[in-house]
Design a protein around this motif. Structure first.
Motif, mmCIF file in Angstrom:
data_model
loop_
_atom_site.group_PDB
_atom_site.id
_atom_site.type_symbol
_atom_site.label_atom_id
_atom_site.label_comp_id
_atom_site.label_asym_id
_atom_site.label_seq_id
_atom_site.Cartn_x
_atom_site.Cartn_y
_atom_site.Cartn_z
ATOM 1 N N ASP A 1 -19.556 8.563 41.337
ATOM 2 C CA ASP A 1 -19.558 7.486 41.481
ATOM 3 C C ASP A 1 -19.700 6.563 40.815
ATOM 4 O OD1 ASP A 1 -20.286 5.322 43.200
ATOM 5 O OD2 ASP A 1 -21.593 5.812 44.200
ATOM 6 N N THR B 1 -18.549 2.817 41.145
ATOM 7 C CA THR B 1 -18.988 1.917 41.991
ATOM 8 C C THR B 1 -19.578 1.289 41.842
ATOM 9 O OG1 THR B 1 -20.179 2.049 43.732
ATOM 10 C CG2 THR B 1 -17.830 2.757 43.716
ATOM 11 N N ALA B 2 -19.559 -0.512 40.940
ATOM 12 C CA ALA B 2 -20.440 -0.912 40.778
ATOM 13 C C ALA B 2 -22.069 -0.679 41.421
ATOM 14 C CB ALA B 2 -20.768 -2.617 41.072
ATOM 15 N N ASP B 3 -22.129 -0.849 42.630
ATOM 16 C CA ASP B 3 -23.414 0.207 43.240
ATOM 17 C C ASP B 3 -24.153 0.990 42.853
ATOM 18 O OD1 ASP B 3 -25.500 -0.415 45.588
ATOM 19 O OD2 ASP B 3 -24.330 1.335 46.686
ATOM 20 N N HIS C 1 -11.746 9.777 36.599
ATOM 21 C CA HIS C 1 -11.993 8.665 37.649
ATOM 22 C C HIS C 1 -11.954 7.117 36.901
ATOM 23 C CE1 HIS C 1 -14.219 11.520 40.462
ATOM 24 N NE2 HIS C 1 -14.209 12.546 39.451
ATOM 25 N N GLN D 1 -10.806 3.851 38.906
ATOM 26 C CA GLN D 1 -12.533 3.452 39.163
ATOM 27 C C GLN D 1 -13.455 2.921 38.151
ATOM 28 O OE1 GLN D 1 -15.429 5.511 41.985
ATOM 29 N NE2 GLN D 1 -15.332 4.613 42.998
ATOM 30 N N GLU E 1 -14.151 -0.904 38.490
ATOM 31 C CA GLU E 1 -15.827 -0.949 39.062
ATOM 32 C C GLU E 1 -16.554 -0.915 38.164
ATOM 33 O OE1 GLU E 1 -15.662 0.002 43.155
ATOM 34 O OE2 GLU E 1 -13.449 0.926 43.145
ATOM 35 N N GLY E 2 -16.544 0.251 37.280
ATOM 36 C CA GLY E 2 -17.583 0.964 36.494
ATOM 37 C C GLY E 2 -17.947 -0.284 35.888
#
Length: 318
Positions: free
Chosen positions: A102, A104-106, A135, A138, A142-143
Motif C-alpha cells: 500500500d 497510497t497516501a492514506d 509498485h 503508485q 501517491e507514496g
C-alpha cells in the motif's frame, strides 16, 4: 563526511530464527555502548516485532540522542488468528498479521502511525518507501508526495526510498526531492552495481546514501558452505570469490568483515553503513570491525583483481 555505523533490526524481528526479548534488548544496549546512535527498522521485520523491541530498548534513552528510521509500503492487517508462522517471508514469528502492499497516501500515513505506536515514539527521523519495485507508479504518484507532505508538516525529518536495487533508487534521486536512499546489497565487495548509476547521481544531487547489506546477508561475514547471499544459499562461484577475499584480507592482517564495512564506508556519497546484529557479541564485533583501519596494500591488491570502487581510485573513496 565520514560515514557512521547504524544498527539494522531485521534480526530483532526474528529473521530466520527466533531470539528472545531479552537478547534483542541487550543487542541494542551493546550497540549503544559502542557509540551507535542510528537505528533502522520496518513493519516488515517480524510483522512489527522489530519495531516493538527497538522501541522498548530505546525507551529510557534521551530522544535527542539517537535517530530512528522506519519504512512504509507494507501495511500490516490482523489475520484474526495466530496459527501458522511467517517463515515464508523469512521471520520466525506467528502469522498474526498479513502484509498488504500500500503506497497510497492514506496507506503511508496509517502505516507510519502504526509504526510510531509500536515504537512508542512521537516522531521518527527518516521514513523510506520500502521495496516499491513492483509498485513504481503508485509509489511515485501517491507514496512519495505523501512523504513530502509529512516532511513539510514536520512529522518526519527526512524522506527517501529503500530497496535492493539501484536503478529505481537512481530515479528517486534524479526525479524527486528525497533526502536519502537506502541501497541494500548493491554496493559491496561482491556487487558494485550501484557504482554505475546510483552513487554518481547521489553525489551530484547531494543525496545521502545509506548502504545496507554490506555482508550480502551473510556471505561476506563468514564465507563457508551454507552461507547466504541475498537471503538465499550462496552460489558456488560467489562462495569461491568470498573465500578468496577472506584469504586476501587475512594476508593483510584484517578480517573480511572489516574490509567489507570499510569498502562501503569509503565512498564519498555514503553517509551510513547499516549492519544487522542478533546478539550483543555481533553488535560489539560490527563496531570493532568498523573501527579497523584497512591497509592501503589490501586495497591495491583488490584493485589489481578488478574490484571496482576501491578507495584511492576515481570511482571509490579517498
Amino acid at each position: 563526511m565520514t560515514a557512521v555505523l547504524a544498527l539494522g533490526t531485521a534480526p530483532l524481528g526474528n529473521l530466520f530464527t527466533e531470539i528472545t526479548d531479552h537478547q534483542a534488548y541487550d543487542t541494542v544496549a551493546a550497540a549503544w555502548r559502542q557509540g551507535v546512535r542510528a537505528f533502522d527498522t520496518a513493519p516488515h521485520y517480524g510483522l512489527g516485532l522489530a519495531e516493538r523491541r527497538l522501541g522498548a530498548a530505546l525507551r529510557d534513552r534521551p530522544r535527542a540522542g539517537f535517530t530512528v528510521s522506519t519504512k512504509v509500503g507494507r501495511r500490516l492487517e490482523p489475520t484474526g488468528t495466530a496459527t501458522g508462522d511467517d517463515l515464508a517471508h523469512g521471520f520466525a514469528v506467528p502469522a498474526s498479521h498479513r502484509r498488504v502492499w500500500d503506497f497510497t497516501a492514506d496507506g503511508v500515513r496509517r502505516t507510519l502511525e502504526a509504526s510510531l505506536e509500536r515504537l512508542g515514539l512521537d516522531h521518527v527521523d527518516t521514513v523510506y518507501l520500502h521495496d516499491p519495485d513492483d509498485h513504481a507508479e503508485q509509489a511515485f504518484r501517491e507514496g512519495y508526495p505523501a512523504l513530502e507532505r509529512l516532511r513539510s508538516e514536520g512529522v518526519v525529518g527526512a524522506i527517501g526510498a529503500g530497496m535492493n536495487q539501484s536503478a529505481m533508487l537512481t530515479r528517486f534521486v534524479r526525479d524527486t526531492d528525497v533526502d536519502v536512499v537506502l541501497c541494500a546489497g548493491r554496493y559491496t565487495l561482491l556487487d558494485q552495481s550501484a557504482l554505475t548509476d546510483l552513487l554518481p547521481a547521489a553525489r551530484e544531487r547531494g543525496v545521502a546514501v545509506v548502504v545496507g547489506g554490506p555482508f550480502n546477508s551473510g556471505l561476506l561475514a563468514d564465507p563457508r558452505p551454507g552461507s547466504t547471499y541475498d537471503y538465499t544459499a550462496a552460489p558456488p562461484a560467489l562462495l569461491d570469490r568470498a573465500l578468496r577475499l577472506k584469504a586476501t584480507a587475512a594476508r593483510h592482517g584484517i578480517t573480511l568483515r572489516a574490509a567489507a564495512l570499510a569498502y562501503c564506508a569509503a565512498h564519498p556519497a555514503v553517509t551510513t553503513v547499516l549492519v544487522g546484529a542478533r546478539s550483543p557479541a555481533e553488535a560489539d564485533d560490527c563496531a570493532e570491525q568498523f573501527r579497523t583501519t584497512v591497509p592501503a596494500a589490501f586495497w591495491a591488491e583488490l584493485r589489481e583483481d578488478g574490484v571496482r570502487g576501491v578507495p584511492g581510485t576515481s570511482e571509490g573513496g579517498t
